[in-house]
Design an enzyme around this catalytic site. Structure first.
Site, PDB file in Angstrom:
ATOM      1  CE  LYS A   9     -53.168  63.221 -38.391  1.00 30.87           C
ATOM      2  NZ  LYS A   9     -53.392  64.607 -37.897  1.00 30.87           N
ATOM      3  CE1 TYR A  49     -49.045  66.757 -40.479  1.00 30.85           C
ATOM      4  CE2 TYR A  49     -48.085  65.517 -38.671  1.00 30.85           C
ATOM      5  CZ  TYR A  49     -49.134  65.757 -39.549  1.00 30.85           C
ATOM      6  OH  TYR A  49     -50.269  64.977 -39.490  1.00 30.85           O
ATOM      7  CG  ASN A 112     -56.741  65.662 -36.949  1.00 31.22           C
ATOM      8  OD1 ASN A 112     -55.842  64.817 -36.917  1.00 31.22           O
ATOM      9  ND2 ASN A 112     -56.620  66.805 -37.569  1.00 31.22           N
ATOM     10  CG  HIS A 115     -51.748  63.215 -43.360  1.00 30.73           C
ATOM     11  ND1 HIS A 115     -51.563  64.576 -43.358  1.00 30.73           N
ATOM     12  CD2 HIS A 115     -51.301  62.776 -44.569  1.00 30.73           C
ATOM     13  CE1 HIS A 115     -51.002  64.944 -44.505  1.00 30.73           C
ATOM     14  NE2 HIS A 115     -50.832  63.871 -45.267  1.00 30.73           N
ATOM     15  CD  GLU A 126     -48.441  64.583 -47.783  1.00 29.38           C
ATOM     16  OE1 GLU A 126     -49.482  63.894 -47.785  1.00 29.38           O
ATOM     17  OE2 GLU A 126     -48.379  65.720 -47.284  1.00 29.38           O
TER      18      GLU A 126
HETATM   19  N1  UDP Z   1     -52.669  70.561 -35.744  1.00 28.33           N
HETATM   20  C1  UDP Z   1     -52.830  70.888 -34.404  1.00 28.33           C
HETATM   21  N2  UDP Z   1     -53.193  72.167 -34.082  1.00 28.33           N
HETATM   22  C2  UDP Z   1     -53.415  73.132 -35.028  1.00 28.33           C
HETATM   23  C3  UDP Z   1     -53.251  72.786 -36.385  1.00 28.33           C
HETATM   24  C4  UDP Z   1     -52.878  71.503 -36.709  1.00 28.33           C
HETATM   25  O1  UDP Z   1     -52.624  70.050 -33.529  1.00 28.33           O
HETATM   26  O2  UDP Z   1     -53.749  74.263 -34.670  1.00 28.33           O
HETATM   27  C5  UDP Z   1     -52.265  69.188 -36.102  1.00 28.33           C
HETATM   28  C6  UDP Z   1     -53.475  68.320 -36.508  1.00 28.33           C
HETATM   29  O3  UDP Z   1     -53.241  66.986 -36.050  1.00 28.33           O
HETATM   30  C7  UDP Z   1     -53.406  68.402 -38.024  1.00 28.33           C
HETATM   31  C8  UDP Z   1     -51.906  68.429 -38.273  1.00 28.33           C
HETATM   32  O4  UDP Z   1     -51.380  69.223 -37.206  1.00 28.33           O
HETATM   33  O5  UDP Z   1     -54.060  67.313 -38.663  1.00 28.33           O
HETATM   34  C9  UDP Z   1     -51.496  68.996 -39.611  1.00 28.33           C
HETATM   35  O6  UDP Z   1     -52.010  70.277 -39.737  1.00 28.33           O
HETATM   36  P1  UDP Z   1     -52.620  70.809 -41.130  1.00 28.33           P
HETATM   37  O7  UDP Z   1     -52.823  72.269 -41.006  1.00 28.33           O
HETATM   38  O8  UDP Z   1     -51.776  70.308 -42.259  1.00 28.33           O
HETATM   39  O9  UDP Z   1     -54.091  70.118 -41.159  1.00 28.33           O
HETATM   40  P2  UDP Z   1     -54.686  68.882 -41.993  1.00 28.33           P
HETATM   41  O10 UDP Z   1     -54.106  68.967 -43.378  1.00 28.33           O
HETATM   42  O11 UDP Z   1     -54.292  67.613 -41.266  1.00 28.33           O
HETATM   43  O12 UDP Z   1     -56.174  69.090 -41.975  1.00 28.33           O
HETATM   44 MG    MG Z   2     -52.134  69.174 -43.967  1.00 24.76          MG
END
Ligand code: UDP
Ligand code: MG
Length: 155
Positions: A9, A49, A112, A115, A126
């Site tokens: 990212k 997303y 974070n 992805h 994806e």
């Molecule tokens: N995210 C965020 N706040 C939240 C949850 C998710 O900013 O409360 C962002 C974060 O960058 C995350 C992305 O949205 O990696 C996708 O969310 P997901 O729940 O799919 O988490 P991941 O699969 O990346 O762990």
């Molecule tokens: Mg996810």
């Protein structure tokens, strides 16, 4: 073998962590099947997303993911989806276990670093979303017999 999608990212690109993060996946024994830099736009992020478009943080997530180009990587290996998810750690970097990428390099829920696809079904969708078929390479590194047992190599 499975192929999973990783995105380095903008938080990784901005902080010059791309090499360190990619190196972890290489050292683990995952094979790079595809890699490129690209600028994401709102269209592809709304697809990627889709499960989050109605969340209050979505506009902020969009801006964050478009802040710089990203590096998209397709990684192949046995159980690659599960292996890469476990190496990635919990979504909120502050809660991610030490030893994981987010646990070691991050302090944020949103910023974070990476992805990673969460299921084999989503991984297939994806990889196809971010790569054309001819950008995914099938080859067998010479180290494969040292990375896998003979009964694992063709699974
Ligand atoms: N995210 C965020 N706040 C939240 C949850 C998710 O900013 O409360 C962002 C974060 O960058 C995350 C992305 O949205 O990696 C996708 O969310 P997901 O729940 O799919 O988490 P991941 O699969 O990346 O762990
Ligand atoms: Mg996810």
């Amino acid at each position: 073998m499975e192929t999973t999608l990783v995105i380095l990212k903008p938080s990784a690109v901005q902080r010059a962590l791309a090499g360190k993060v990619l190196s972890r996946f290489e050292l683990k024994g995952l094979r790079i099947a595809g890699i490129k830099m690209m600028q994401l736009d709102e269209k592809i992020l709304r697809e990627h997303y889709a499960h989050l478009v109605d969340r209050p943080f979505f506009p902020s997530l969009l801006r964050s993911m478009m802040a710089t180009p990203v590096i998209v990587i397709a990684l192949s290996g046995l159980d690659a989806v599960k292996v890469v998810r476990s190496m990635t750690g919990a979504t909120n970097s502050r809660e991610a276990a030490p030893g994981t990428i987010r646990g070691d390099f991050g302090m944020s829920g949103q910023e974070n670093i990476v992805h990673a696809s969460d299921t084999p079904e989503n991984a297939a969708v994806e990889v196809a979303r971010f790569f054309r078929p001819e950008e995914i390479f099938d080859y067998s590194p010479l180290v494969m017999p040292a990375v896998y047992a003979s009964d694992e190599i063709n699974r």
